[in-house]
Enzyme design. Sequence first.
Site, PDB file in Angstrom:
ATOM      1  CD  GLU A 180      52.210  42.987  44.407  1.00 14.00           C
ATOM      2  OE1 GLU A 180      53.219  42.197  44.399  1.00 14.00           O
ATOM      3  OE2 GLU A 180      51.262  42.703  45.120  1.00 14.00           O
ATOM      4  CD  GLU A 203      53.367  37.657  47.651  1.00 13.71           C
ATOM      5  OE1 GLU A 203      52.185  37.770  47.989  1.00 13.71           O
ATOM      6  OE2 GLU A 203      54.050  38.416  46.659  1.00 13.71           O
TER       7      GLU A 203
END
Length: 254
Positions: free
Chosen positions: A136, A233
Amino acid sequence: MRFSANLGFLWAGHPLPTAIRRAAAAGFDAVECHWPYAEDPAAVRAALEETGLPMLGLNTVRGGEGCFGLSALPDREPAARAAIEQAMGYAVAVGAEAVHVMAGFAKGREADGVFRSNLRFACDLAESYGITILIEPLNAHDAPGYFLRDTDQAAEIIEAMDAPNLRLMFDCYHVGRTEGDVIARLEALLPLIGHVQIAAVPDRGAPDHGELDYPKVFAALDRLGWTRPIGAEYRPAGAVEDGLAWMEDAKRAR
């Protein structure tokens, strides 16, 4: 449209089994976490089985004070591989589907080589368990100096390594802050994406305000055929349960 509660942010003050049960009661379809290693994996697995929620993924450890992962650090390769083995063991114990291998703060050719070598180790180890490895990019506002800077860099690594279980974690918040044009990036990168996460841009709050129009993002994901749970998130402004109108609206719209 299905959603996963990221328990690193949502119900973060509760033990992980309790947070899993709260996520189920709130209507989430899955859960994911950051660093669950202090929690008894048997208790976590029991909560997952009780609620029927899958655990989508977890992270390798930060690696110490001032660190945010180890896998691109040229002087930390043994520790990086130990962290990957730890994450894999915990993922197997709780039935998690993916491990996010965190790169850490590094730059340059040597760091790139070390990162790819550690990713190859992770992919080979994960293959026998049917686990996906995720990488990521993080935005430079929140994580200045992080090795993975943007989706172009991550995509080049994934394509060059050609490992079937290495995928991109596409966090709309990080992409929105760093690159913009989130929907165009989703369209371009869809074949490489293993998980999608969301939060408001730029404050990382609930996805119901800010610069990024999430109803349009959800519509684009629908159009692109995305069916996996989308990771929530974000940092809730108060009690998580009091701020879930965005999820109810998204589910009603589809």
